[in-house]
Structures are given as C-alpha cells and as structure tokens.
Write a protein that holds these residues in place. Structure first.
Motif, PDB file in Angstrom:
ATOM      1  N   THR A   1       0.789  -0.994   0.067  1.00 45.63           N
ATOM      2  CA  THR A   1      -0.039   0.142  -0.006  1.00 45.63           C
ATOM      3  C   THR A   1       0.881   1.270  -0.052  1.00 45.63           C
ATOM      4  OG1 THR A   1      -1.403  -1.460   1.379  1.00 45.63           O
ATOM      5  CG2 THR A   1      -1.814   1.156   1.108  1.00 45.63           C
ATOM      6  N   CYS A   2       1.849   1.789   0.610  1.00 40.79           N
ATOM      7  CA  CYS A   2       3.037   2.040   0.971  1.00 40.79           C
ATOM      8  C   CYS A   2       3.763   2.824  -0.356  1.00 40.79           C
ATOM      9  CB  CYS A   2       3.745   2.278   2.216  1.00 40.79           C
ATOM     10  SG  CYS A   2       3.030   2.720   3.727  1.00 40.79           S
ATOM     11  N   ALA A   3       4.047   1.788  -1.047  1.00 45.65           N
ATOM     12  CA  ALA A   3       4.886   1.644  -2.373  1.00 45.65           C
ATOM     13  C   ALA A   3       3.888   1.660  -2.926  1.00 45.65           C
ATOM     14  CB  ALA A   3       5.574   0.703  -2.366  1.00 45.65           C
ATOM     15  N   SER A   4       2.561   1.964  -3.579  1.00 42.52           N
ATOM     16  CA  SER A   4       1.454   1.878  -4.243  1.00 42.52           C
ATOM     17  C   SER A   4       1.038   3.586  -4.853  1.00 42.52           C
ATOM     18  CB  SER A   4       1.135   0.911  -4.576  1.00 42.52           C
ATOM     19  OG  SER A   4      -0.155   1.151  -3.286  1.00 42.52           O
ATOM     20  N   ASN A   5       1.564   4.339  -2.821  1.00 44.52           N
ATOM     21  CA  ASN A   5       2.001   5.490  -3.086  1.00 44.52           C
ATOM     22  C   ASN A   5       2.579   6.271  -2.540  1.00 44.52           C
ATOM     23  OD1 ASN A   5      -1.851   6.036  -2.338  1.00 44.52           O
ATOM     24  ND2 ASN A   5      -1.123   4.352  -1.630  1.00 44.52           N
ATOM     25  N   GLY A   6       3.897   5.634  -3.850  1.00 45.74           N
ATOM     26  CA  GLY A   6       5.815   6.820  -3.225  1.00 45.74           C
ATOM     27  C   GLY A   6       6.171   6.697  -2.115  1.00 45.74           C
ATOM     28  N   LEU A   7       4.903   5.875  -1.401  1.00 49.64           N
ATOM     29  CA  LEU A   7       5.789   5.929   0.460  1.00 49.64           C
ATOM     30  C   LEU A   7       6.886   4.281   0.387  1.00 49.64           C
ATOM     31  CD1 LEU A   7       7.208   7.434   2.774  1.00 49.64           C
ATOM     32  CD2 LEU A   7       4.121   5.706   3.735  1.00 49.64           C
ATOM     33  N   GLU A   8       8.033   4.786   0.205  1.00 47.20           N
ATOM     34  CA  GLU A   8       9.279   3.570   0.140  1.00 47.20           C
ATOM     35  C   GLU A   8       9.280   3.204   1.295  1.00 47.20           C
ATOM     36  OE1 GLU A   8       9.500   1.021  -2.297  1.00 47.20           O
ATOM     37  OE2 GLU A   8       8.193   2.091  -3.936  1.00 47.20           O
ATOM     38  N   LEU A   9       9.246   1.721   2.008  1.00 48.43           N
ATOM     39  CA  LEU A   9       9.371   1.919   3.473  1.00 48.43           C
ATOM     40  C   LEU A   9      10.325   0.554   3.432  1.00 48.43           C
ATOM     41  CD1 LEU A   9       6.360   1.640   5.211  1.00 48.43           C
ATOM     42  CD2 LEU A   9       7.377   3.721   5.359  1.00 48.43           C
ATOM     43  N   THR A  10      12.119   1.036   4.383  1.00 48.53           N
ATOM     44  CA  THR A  10      12.615  -0.220   4.371  1.00 48.53           C
ATOM     45  C   THR A  10      12.375  -1.190   5.399  1.00 48.53           C
ATOM     46  OG1 THR A  10      13.098   0.544   6.840  1.00 48.53           O
ATOM     47  CG2 THR A  10      13.733   1.539   4.750  1.00 48.53           C
ATOM     48  N   GLU A  11      13.093  -2.199   6.034  1.00 49.67           N
ATOM     49  CA  GLU A  11      12.939  -3.652   6.413  1.00 49.67           C
ATOM     50  C   GLU A  11      12.733  -3.405   7.731  1.00 49.67           C
ATOM     51  OE1 GLU A  11      11.884  -7.157   5.849  1.00 49.67           O
ATOM     52  OE2 GLU A  11      11.563  -6.115   3.911  1.00 49.67           O
ATOM     53  N   THR A  12      13.425  -1.874   8.348  1.00 48.47           N
ATOM     54  CA  THR A  12      13.671  -1.718   9.633  1.00 48.47           C
ATOM     55  C   THR A  12      12.253  -0.834   9.773  1.00 48.47           C
ATOM     56  OG1 THR A  12      15.827  -1.445   9.531  1.00 48.47           O
ATOM     57  CG2 THR A  12      15.258  -0.524  11.110  1.00 48.47           C
ATOM     58  N   GLN A  13      12.091  -0.203   9.302  1.00 50.06           N
ATOM     59  CA  GLN A  13      10.701   0.385   9.424  1.00 50.06           C
ATOM     60  C   GLN A  13       9.169  -0.292   9.886  1.00 50.06           C
ATOM     61  OE1 GLN A  13      11.819   3.104   5.817  1.00 50.06           O
ATOM     62  NE2 GLN A  13      11.047   4.780   7.404  1.00 50.06           N
ATOM     63  N   LEU A  14       9.590  -1.270   8.596  1.00 52.63           N
ATOM     64  CA  LEU A  14       8.418  -2.334   7.618  1.00 52.63           C
ATOM     65  C   LEU A  14       8.409  -2.800   9.656  1.00 52.63           C
ATOM     66  CD1 LEU A  14       8.365  -3.373   4.538  1.00 52.63           C
ATOM     67  CD2 LEU A  14       6.326  -2.853   6.436  1.00 52.63           C
ATOM     68  N   ASN A  15       9.370  -3.781   9.396  1.00 52.92           N
ATOM     69  CA  ASN A  15       9.596  -4.242  12.116  1.00 52.92           C
ATOM     70  C   ASN A  15       9.149  -3.367  12.494  1.00 52.92           C
ATOM     71  OD1 ASN A  15      10.063  -6.625  10.412  1.00 52.92           O
ATOM     72  ND2 ASN A  15      11.953  -5.783  10.772  1.00 52.92           N
ATOM     73  N   ARG A  16      10.043  -1.900  12.382  1.00 47.12           N
ATOM     74  CA  ARG A  16       8.911  -0.864  13.905  1.00 47.12           C
ATOM     75  C   ARG A  16       7.694  -1.325  13.557  1.00 47.12           C
ATOM     76  NH1 ARG A  16      14.234   2.529  13.397  1.00 47.12           N
ATOM     77  NH2 ARG A  16      15.542   1.503  14.243  1.00 47.12           N
ATOM     78  N   LEU A  17       6.610  -0.595  12.591  1.00 43.79           N
ATOM     79  CA  LEU A  17       5.429  -0.849  12.420  1.00 43.79           C
ATOM     80  C   LEU A  17       4.973  -2.072  13.089  1.00 43.79           C
ATOM     81  CD1 LEU A  17       5.391   1.364   8.962  1.00 43.79           C
ATOM     82  CD2 LEU A  17       4.884   2.457  11.272  1.00 43.79           C
ATOM     83  N   GLY A  18       5.343  -3.447  12.684  1.00 42.62           N
ATOM     84  CA  GLY A  18       4.748  -4.620  13.424  1.00 42.62           C
ATOM     85  C   GLY A  18       5.135  -4.591  14.499  1.00 42.62           C
ATOM     86  N   GLN A  19       6.522  -3.788  15.043  1.00 43.73           N
ATOM     87  CA  GLN A  19       6.283  -4.418  16.450  1.00 43.73           C
ATOM     88  C   GLN A  19       5.504  -3.295  17.539  1.00 43.73           C
ATOM     89  OE1 GLN A  19      10.194  -3.040  16.724  1.00 43.73           O
ATOM     90  NE2 GLN A  19      10.615  -5.003  16.792  1.00 43.73           N
ATOM     91  N   TYR A  20       4.991  -2.018  17.008  1.00 47.21           N
ATOM     92  CA  TYR A  20       4.500  -1.563  17.170  1.00 47.21           C
ATOM     93  C   TYR A  20       2.808  -1.593  17.513  1.00 47.21           C
ATOM     94  CZ  TYR A  20       0.792   2.776  17.147  1.00 47.21           C
ATOM     95  OH  TYR A  20      -0.327   3.518  18.006  1.00 47.21           O
ATOM     96  N   ALA A  21       1.918  -2.073  16.157  1.00 50.49           N
ATOM     97  CA  ALA A  21       1.359  -2.544  16.077  1.00 50.49           C
ATOM     98  C   ALA A  21       0.747  -3.870  17.520  1.00 50.49           C
ATOM     99  CB  ALA A  21       1.203  -2.769  14.769  1.00 50.49           C
ATOM    100  N   ALA A  22       1.767  -4.698  17.628  1.00 54.81           N
ATOM    101  CA  ALA A  22       1.937  -5.179  17.764  1.00 54.81           C
ATOM    102  C   ALA A  22       1.497  -4.964  19.971  1.00 54.81           C
ATOM    103  CB  ALA A  22       2.808  -7.037  18.122  1.00 54.81           C
ATOM    104  N   ILE A  23       2.499  -4.063  20.444  1.00 55.37           N
ATOM    105  CA  ILE A  23       2.788  -3.410  21.271  1.00 55.37           C
ATOM    106  C   ILE A  23       0.700  -3.120  21.308  1.00 55.37           C
ATOM    107  CG2 ILE A  23       3.767  -1.352  23.010  1.00 55.37           C
ATOM    108  CD1 ILE A  23       6.183  -2.314  20.914  1.00 55.37           C
ATOM    109  N   LEU A  24       0.259  -2.245  20.332  1.00 60.02           N
ATOM    110  CA  LEU A  24      -0.564  -1.994  20.703  1.00 60.02           C
ATOM    111  C   LEU A  24      -2.170  -3.097  20.969  1.00 60.02           C
ATOM    112  CD1 LEU A  24      -2.105   0.664  19.895  1.00 60.02           C
ATOM    113  CD2 LEU A  24      -2.350   0.047  17.583  1.00 60.02           C
ATOM    114  N   LEU A  25      -1.571  -3.866  20.398  1.00 60.09           N
ATOM    115  CA  LEU A  25      -2.922  -4.875  20.326  1.00 60.09           C
ATOM    116  C   LEU A  25      -2.892  -5.671  21.260  1.00 60.09           C
ATOM    117  CD1 LEU A  25      -2.946  -6.582  16.648  1.00 60.09           C
ATOM    118  CD2 LEU A  25      -4.504  -5.520  18.289  1.00 60.09           C
TER     119      LEU A  25
END
Length: 106
Positions: free
Chosen positions: A21-45
């Motif tokens: 979704t991000c890439a198709s909207n011009g926002l490229e995320l690194t593996e580190t950023q994806l992992n951090r978003l995943g960690q944040y989502a897991a903490i949020l849940l």
C-alpha cells in the motif's frame, strides 16, 4: 489472512499489505521501518487487551484500520524534510507513531 507471524508478532501478510500500500502511494519503507511498524502494532494490540486504545472490533484489522490509515497523510501531502509536527492527545499514539516510524525526520 493466515495467522503466520513474523518476529514482530504480526502476520506476514499484514506487513506485506503495509509495504504494498505504501509503495503504491509513493512511500517506500525499509525492512527496519516495516519491522518497527509491526512491533508497534503488536504492542498496541497487547495493551488494547487491558486498556481500550482502539476499538475491540478493529483488532483484527489494526494494520488497515489504524497503521495504513495513519500513514495515508504521507500519501497525499508532501511534508518537507525535518518539518515539525504535533500529535496531541491521540491515544495509543495514532497517527503520530506510525508517521514517526515512516518519516523519522519529522
């Protein structure tokens, strides 16, 4: 989506959805950023089990309903590098934490 989880605790399909979704909207995320978003989502849940941070019905779709939605401002608005932003009283860190992960210069 299948519950195959990554080291962040989120399904691989969820992280792939964020990346796509991000890439198709011009926002490229690194593996580190994806992992951090995943960690944040897991903490949020995890915290959401005790403190109502997001709707209980939204826990299955936290990536789409909250993470991608929070990042969507970056899809349409060009925010200059090192711009200062304020995320005041949002509860659970949305949208500020996902934006900060995707754009650490802000």
């Amino acid at each position: 989506m299948k519950p195959i989880t990554s080291s962040t605790g989120l399904a691989y399909e969820h992280l792939a959805l964020v990346r796509q979704t991000c890439a198709s909207n011009g926002l490229e995320l690194t593996e580190t950023q994806l992992n951090r978003l995943g960690q944040y989502a897991a903490i949020l849940l995890t915290w959401n089990e005790n403190v109502n941070l997001v709707s209980r019905s939204a826990t299955d779709s936290v990536v789409l309903s909250h993470i991608i939605h929070s990042l969507s401002i970056l899809f349409r608005i060009e925010i200059p590098p090192y711009f200062r932003m304020l995320d005041l009283g949002t509860g659970g860190g949305l949208p500020g934490i996902p934006i900060s992960i995707a754009r650490p210069d802000l």
